[in-house]
Scaffold this motif. Structure first.
Motif, PDB file in Angstrom:
ATOM      1  N   ILE A 112     -32.028   3.104  54.336  1.00 46.46           N
ATOM      2  CA  ILE A 112     -31.257   2.163  53.518  1.00 46.46           C
ATOM      3  C   ILE A 112     -30.826   1.002  54.410  1.00 46.46           C
ATOM      4  O   ILE A 112     -30.114   1.190  55.394  1.00 46.46           O
ATOM      5  CB  ILE A 112     -30.019   2.846  52.891  1.00 46.46           C
ATOM      6  CG1 ILE A 112     -30.449   4.015  51.997  1.00 46.46           C
ATOM      7  CG2 ILE A 112     -29.195   1.831  52.107  1.00 46.46           C
ATOM      8  CD1 ILE A 112     -31.313   3.613  50.811  1.00 46.46           C
ATOM      9  N   GLN A 158     -26.419  -2.305  51.083  1.00 47.12           N
ATOM     10  CA  GLN A 158     -26.150  -2.030  49.674  1.00 47.12           C
ATOM     11  C   GLN A 158     -25.368  -3.189  49.060  1.00 47.12           C
ATOM     12  O   GLN A 158     -24.511  -3.787  49.717  1.00 47.12           O
ATOM     13  CB  GLN A 158     -25.357  -0.723  49.523  1.00 47.12           C
ATOM     14  CG  GLN A 158     -26.168   0.517  49.903  1.00 47.12           C
ATOM     15  CD  GLN A 158     -25.407   1.798  49.642  1.00 47.12           C
ATOM     16  OE1 GLN A 158     -24.493   2.139  50.387  1.00 47.12           O
ATOM     17  NE2 GLN A 158     -25.770   2.502  48.570  1.00 47.12           N
ATOM     18  N   PHE A 160     -34.753  -0.380  50.819  1.00 49.32           N
ATOM     19  CA  PHE A 160     -35.177   0.395  51.985  1.00 49.32           C
ATOM     20  C   PHE A 160     -36.450  -0.130  52.643  1.00 49.32           C
ATOM     21  O   PHE A 160     -36.918   0.441  53.638  1.00 49.32           O
ATOM     22  CB  PHE A 160     -35.328   1.889  51.641  1.00 49.32           C
ATOM     23  CG  PHE A 160     -36.189   2.194  50.446  1.00 49.32           C
ATOM     24  CD1 PHE A 160     -37.574   2.155  50.522  1.00 49.32           C
ATOM     25  CD2 PHE A 160     -35.609   2.531  49.234  1.00 49.32           C
ATOM     26  CE1 PHE A 160     -38.363   2.448  49.424  1.00 49.32           C
ATOM     27  CE2 PHE A 160     -36.392   2.825  48.126  1.00 49.32           C
ATOM     28  CZ  PHE A 160     -37.780   2.787  48.211  1.00 49.32           C
ATOM     29  N   SER A 165     -29.895  -0.830  46.533  1.00 50.30           N
ATOM     30  CA  SER A 165     -29.964  -0.227  47.872  1.00 50.30           C
ATOM     31  C   SER A 165     -31.397  -0.335  48.378  1.00 50.30           C
ATOM     32  O   SER A 165     -32.206   0.582  48.188  1.00 50.30           O
ATOM     33  CB  SER A 165     -29.529   1.246  47.834  1.00 50.30           C
ATOM     34  OG  SER A 165     -28.221   1.390  47.327  1.00 50.30           O
TER      35      SER A 165
END
Length: 464
Positions: free
Chosen positions: A380, A383, A409, A407
């Motif tokens: 991650i 956020q 990645f 979120s």
């Protein structure tokens, strides 16, 4: 009677001698010797007062030569004598005094109170410029120096050159400029000798370094390294060490092969207990930088540290260039807090400290080369709530989708987010043309918030 006359004659002669000596002594105390000059102005036979007047009538305008080349000429006087310099002239008179008159040539340098010191930097520049010109095409000398190489310390001898030095020229200029004409003759630069205090100190410093060791701690493992394991070549000059740490590269490679996780596949136990091997395409993990490790270890030797940690030497991939998961050794480096995504099952599991806190269906990227969700172990990056996702549709048109929870990645823009616009949440949605996402993990709005709060920055995301 005759004896009396002889005595009188002797007395008369002695008196005359005393008178002559006395007069000579008085003259010598009050007058300069015959061939004495002050600042190249002849003052022989003059009293201090007469000499001062003559000096006042002869102000100095300097001409500076380097070898035979005139490099600076000042039209305006820079040294002027005045009544304020009377005591300096008297001091010069006393300094040249001899009991008997002397014909020896002597030039006494006296700096008058009225002296323009501002011309000195200009002259220094002109002198340096000329010396640099003379040095064009000449061979520079090489100082002797100590070096640590091949596990031992040696002293390399000096090598002479033909370049001139400016050393001593400024001091001579400062001293003689009051005379008007100054002739400077630069000498060859002398290299630092092997026996010099400087080079011998270099040798001592390197010998001290060669005997030191340091423990390199990488996660829970320790590696004892000596100087030859770290340093290929080292010198100590101007109070600082200079290193070539190529020797440490093989040791870092060995450690990376054994412990680092970046760019490697992971052995991973899935939610149902089966063990898989992930792809090595993900961004999660860390690796030790050879360059940084070399600097850290060499500096540790300099500071005589017993232990240093590799944490400051690691790097990563993607958003977090400092690496992820270095402090994690359990679960093959993944740890016990992670997100697991099965493309085949179209399902995600969120774990905290080894416990599954959320299990939910998802929709991944459409099953084609351009939109499929990339497999591997990611992390991650950050956020956001709320956020706007922007990109291109398959037909090239732009889209901007508002989401409440985001979120990401991957650097390419894949991440977990709610998809309020989605109606098809079936396990086969991603298989249909345009039925899946652009690579993201779509989550139902009812669970997206919970998933968002169950995730954290740098947490691994395993996709298979």
């Amino acid at each position: 009677m005759r004896n009396l006359s002889i005595k009188r004659l002797i007395i008369i002669i002695l008196c005359l001698l005393v008178l002559v000596v006395g007069c000579m002594t008085i003259h010598q105390h009050r007058h300069f010797n015959k061939n004495v000059s002050i600042d190249n102005v002849a003052v022989g036979g003059l009293t201090a007062e007469q000499a001062l007047k003559k000096l006042q009538n002869n102000p100095r305008s300097p001409k500076i030569y380097v070898n035979s080349d005139l490099v600076y000429a000042e039209k305006q006087p820079v040294a002027k004598f005045s009544k304020a310099d009377e005591q300096k002239v008297k001091n010069a008179l006393r300094s040249q005094y001899t009991f008997f008159p002397s014909a020896k040539s002597k030039n006494i340098l006296v700096k008058p109170q009225d002296f323009n010191q501002n011309v000195i930097p200009q002259i220094d520049q002109a002198v340096s410029r000329r010396v640099n010109e003379l040095n064009n095409g000449r061979k520079a000398p090489i100082d002797a120096y100590a070096v640590y190489e091949n596990g031992s310390v040696q002293v390399r001898p000096a090598v002479g050159g033909t370049q001139y030095s400016v050393d001593g020229l400024h001091e001579k200029l400062e001293k003689e400029i009051v005379s008007g004409t100054v002739r400077l003759k630069p000498i060859y630069k002398a290299p630092l000798s092997a026996n010099s205090k400087t080079v011998q100190n270099e040798k001592v410093k390197l010998e001290q370094l060669s005997k030191r060791t340091v423990t390199y701690q990488v996660q829970d493992k320790k590696y004892r390294l000596n100087c030859t394991d770290i340093v290929t070549r080292a010198t100590y000059q101007n109070g600082k060490y200079h290193f070539d740490t190529a020797a440490a590269n093989s040791k870092v490679d060995e450690i990376n092969n054994k412990q680092s996780t970046l760019g490697k596949s992971f052995e991973f136990k899935t939610h149902d207990g089966s063990v898989i091997k992930t792809t090595d395409a993900g961004s999660y993990g860390w690796k030790i930088s050879k360059k940084q490790a070399g600097e850290t270890l060499a500096n540790a030797l300099v500071d005589n540290k017993q232990t240093v940690n590799a944490k400051s030497d690691i790097y990563g991939k993607g958003y977090n260039q400092h690496g992820t998961g270095y402090n994690t050794t359990s679960n093959n480096g993944i740890g016990d807090t992670y997100a697991e995504v099965s493309i085949a099952d179209q399902h995600a599991w969120f774990y905290k400290d080894g416990k599954c806190v959320l299990s939910t269906d998802i929709v991944s990227g459409t099953n084609n080369k351009d939109n499929e969700t990339p497999k591997g172990v990611w992390y991650i990056m950050y956020q956001q709530t709320p956020s706007v996702l922007r990109g291109l549709n398959d037909d090239g048109s732009k889209y901007a989708s508002k989401v409440q929870y985001w979120s990401p990645f991957t650097d390419s823009g894949c991440g977990f987010h709610d998809a309020s616009w989605r109606h098809d949440w079936s396990k086969h949605a991603y298989m249909a043309k345009g039925g899946g996402s652009h690579g993201c993990i779509n989550m139902h709005p009812d669970v997206a918030g919970e998933a968002f709060h169950d995730l954290q920055k740098n947490e691994p995301v395993i996709i298979y």
